[in-house]
Design an enzyme around this catalytic site. Structure first.
Site, mmCIF file in Angstrom:
data_model
loop_
_atom_site.group_PDB
_atom_site.id
_atom_site.type_symbol
_atom_site.label_atom_id
_atom_site.label_comp_id
_atom_site.label_asym_id
_atom_site.label_seq_id
_atom_site.Cartn_x
_atom_site.Cartn_y
_atom_site.Cartn_z
ATOM 1 N N ASP A 92 0.862 -1.185 0.000
ATOM 2 C CA ASP A 92 0.000 0.000 0.000
ATOM 3 C C ASP A 92 0.900 1.238 0.000
ATOM 4 O OD1 ASP A 92 0.992 0.202 2.549
ATOM 5 O OD2 ASP A 92 -0.908 -0.202 3.553
ATOM 6 N N SER A 93 0.297 2.414 -0.049
ATOM 7 C CA SER A 93 1.089 3.640 -0.182
ATOM 8 C C SER A 93 1.582 4.151 1.162
ATOM 9 C CB SER A 93 0.231 4.723 -0.819
ATOM 10 O OG SER A 93 -0.792 5.107 0.095
ATOM 11 N N GLY A 94 1.051 3.608 2.228
ATOM 12 C CA GLY A 94 1.357 4.146 3.557
ATOM 13 C C GLY A 94 0.319 5.142 4.032
ATOM 14 N N GLY A 95 -0.482 5.637 3.085
ATOM 15 C CA GLY A 95 -1.451 6.679 3.432
ATOM 16 C C GLY A 95 -2.469 6.244 4.472
ATOM 17 N N ASP A 146 -3.283 8.231 -1.584
ATOM 18 C CA ASP A 146 -4.590 8.877 -1.688
ATOM 19 C C ASP A 146 -4.966 9.445 -0.329
ATOM 20 O OD1 ASP A 146 -4.837 6.378 -0.514
ATOM 21 O OD2 ASP A 146 -6.858 6.036 -1.256
ATOM 22 N N GLN A 219 -11.561 7.272 -5.563
ATOM 23 C CA GLN A 219 -12.213 7.693 -4.314
ATOM 24 C C GLN A 219 -13.578 8.294 -4.670
ATOM 25 O OE1 GLN A 219 -11.602 7.334 -1.164
ATOM 26 N NE2 GLN A 219 -9.498 6.560 -1.075
ATOM 27 N N GLY A 246 -11.541 3.786 0.005
ATOM 28 C CA GLY A 246 -12.508 4.554 0.783
ATOM 29 C C GLY A 246 -13.793 3.824 1.102
ATOM 30 N N ASP A 296 -7.998 -7.497 -0.159
ATOM 31 C CA ASP A 296 -7.151 -7.684 1.019
ATOM 32 C C ASP A 296 -8.008 -7.342 2.220
ATOM 33 O OD1 ASP A 296 -6.962 -4.630 0.629
ATOM 34 O OD2 ASP A 296 -6.047 -4.961 2.591
ATOM 35 N N CYS A 334 -14.397 -28.134 6.444
ATOM 36 C CA CYS A 334 -13.085 -27.569 6.081
ATOM 37 C C CYS A 334 -12.007 -28.648 6.119
ATOM 38 C CB CYS A 334 -12.737 -26.441 7.051
ATOM 39 S SG CYS A 334 -11.140 -25.668 6.721
ATOM 40 N N CYS A 336 -8.635 -27.899 6.291
ATOM 41 C CA CYS A 336 -7.354 -27.282 6.678
ATOM 42 C C CYS A 336 -6.686 -28.082 7.791
ATOM 43 C CB CYS A 336 -7.562 -25.828 7.112
ATOM 44 S SG CYS A 336 -8.075 -25.611 8.824
ATOM 45 N N CYS A 339 -8.550 -27.902 11.192
ATOM 46 C CA CYS A 339 -9.795 -28.678 11.249
ATOM 47 C C CYS A 339 -9.524 -30.185 11.186
ATOM 48 C CB CYS A 339 -10.732 -28.254 10.128
ATOM 49 S SG CYS A 339 -11.413 -26.603 10.394
ATOM 50 N N HIS A 365 -6.682 -21.623 9.909
ATOM 51 C CA HIS A 365 -8.029 -21.962 9.470
ATOM 52 C C HIS A 365 -8.684 -20.795 8.730
ATOM 53 C CE1 HIS A 365 -12.173 -23.107 9.198
ATOM 54 N NE2 HIS A 365 -12.453 -21.928 9.712
#
Ligand SMILES: [Zn+2]
Length: 404
Positions: A92-95, A146, A219, A246, A296, A334, A336, A339, A365
């Site tokens: 990400d940009s850090g913003g 942004d 945005q 946003g 994400d 599941c 995994c 589980c 999980h």
């Protein structure tokens, strides 16, 4: 080193399946990116993520810039080499973190002035600086800086903020193109010494991944008109792909879905679309239905550490006393590691005892649940049965009352 590219392979309604190619490998889309804030996903190691089938990680520029520093990481050859993750990375940009974590931040046209939450030191993050830091980190995908409004805001705040984000997007793209010399091959041969591979240095910025792509961010709050204006302007600047920012900041889910549905048609169909920070399992399915390719979210990892497990029948809270002698796995559907090997009773005990493995097992999980949901989505799109998958998914999630 392959250049960044994206190919849509299947379309089902507005849902798309595709392949995003980066210098560090392919990402099957729609894809979920686990969040590795400090260059690590909390509670699990890279080996676990590879076994879970994570194609791509997200890492946070703000944190890595402050500690250990993008210069230190660049001198180790970039983020992939430093953290030992050979697959794609998005930064990400850090913003977002500056707006949500930093102390005493002030914003003006130049950028954001803030004090580190670690030691109180003063910093200025500009659109150009965000490009430089991410160039040193060498992620496969860099995001533009942004302006992030904290929560749903009125149009009188959203419009000037969206317009500033657009001006910042132009500055960020200019800086990116200058740094990566992507304006044309003539400029390379004029200089005569442009290395065609590996890292190079310009303006004291060490570019550790010459094949990095840059995504613009749309945005505009919840206003369809502002979103359309922002999308038109951002696409006009011209990026490798586009994100919707946003959202997932406290607005009702159906409001977010409407914004997504209204924005994706304004974005080029041949470029990936990334919905930032969303969301719940339902958000993933509903956003894919509206044309989103990348996600994400901290929910599977953060909530896992807090004892919430996402299951095919809705979330359960493992802290609950009712699981004290429950011998079933967290999610009988599941496959995994957690589980296959742990009962709810055992996981509750580990959580109550403050055992570090509780975080690891819960996170394993939850990430499996998210990544597997995306796998099922991709399969459903390929077989043109996304709508029936979507209906069955929602029906299963509402099968019983959630307890968290
Ligand atoms: Zn599981």
């Amino acid at each position: 080193m392959p250049a960044f590219s994206f190919r849509v392979t299947h379309v089902d309604g507005r849902a798309r399946r595709g392949v995003m190619t980066t210098a560090h490998g392919d990402v099957q889309t729609p894809a979920f990116m686990p969040v590795g804030t400090q260059g690590a996903v909390k509670g699990v190691i890279h080996r676990d993520l590879e076994q879970l089938g994570a194609d791509i990680l997200l890492s946070n520029t703000y944190h890595l810039y402050l500690r250990p520093g993008d210069g230190l990481i660049a001198r180790r050859g970039g983020l992939h080499a430093f953290i030992g993750w050979p697959r794609p990375i998005l930064t990400d940009s850090g913003g977002y973190q500056v707006f949500s974590l930093a102390a005493r931040r002030t914003i003006d046209e130049e950028g954001v002035r803030f004090r580190s939450h670690l030691d109180g030191s003063a910093h200025l993050l500009t659109p150009e600086k965000a490009v430089d830091i991410q160039a040193q980190l060498g992620s496969d995908i860099a995001m533009v800086l942004d302006e992030c409004l904290a929560s749903p805001s009125g149009e009188e705040l959203v419009r000037p903020s969206m317009q500033r984000t657009l001006r910042w997007a132009r500055r960020a793209r200019d800086r990116f193109l200058t740094l990566y010399e992507k304006r044309g091959r003539e400029s390379f041969s004029d200089r005569g010494s442009f290395p065609d591979r590996g890292s190079f240095s310009g303006d004291s910025v060490i570019v550790t991944n010459p094949a990095q792509a840059q995504f613009g961010i749309v945005q505009g709050g919840v206003s369809p008109e502002l979103r359309e204006e922002s999308a038109r302007g951002t696409v006009g600047v011209g990026f490798e792909a586009y994100a919707i920012g946003g959202l997932s900041v406290g607005e009702p889910a159906d409001v977010m879905y409407n914004v997504v549905a209204g924005t994706t048609p304004c974005l080029p169909p041949d470029r990936p679309r990334y919905l930032m920070g969303a969301g719940t399992p339902q958000d993933l399915v509903e956003s894919v239905a509206r044309g989103i390719d990348l996600f994400d979210c901290v929910l599977p990892t953060r909530n896992g550490r807090n004892g919430q497990l996402f299951t095919s029948e809705g979330p359960i809270n493992i802290k609950n006393a009712r699981y004290a002698e429950d011998d079933r796995p967290p999610d009988p559907a599941c496959g995994c590691y957690t589980c296959r090997t742990c009962s709810r009773a055992y996981l509750r005990h580990l959580f109550q005892a403050g055992e570090i493995n509780a975080c690891t097992l819960n996170t394993l999980h939850n990430l499996h649940f998210y990544l597997d949901t995306l796998r099922q989505i991709r399969d459903a799109i390929a077989f043109e049965r996304f709508e029936s998958f979507r209906a069955a998914f929602h029906q299963s999630l509402s099968r019983r009352l959630h307890d968290s």
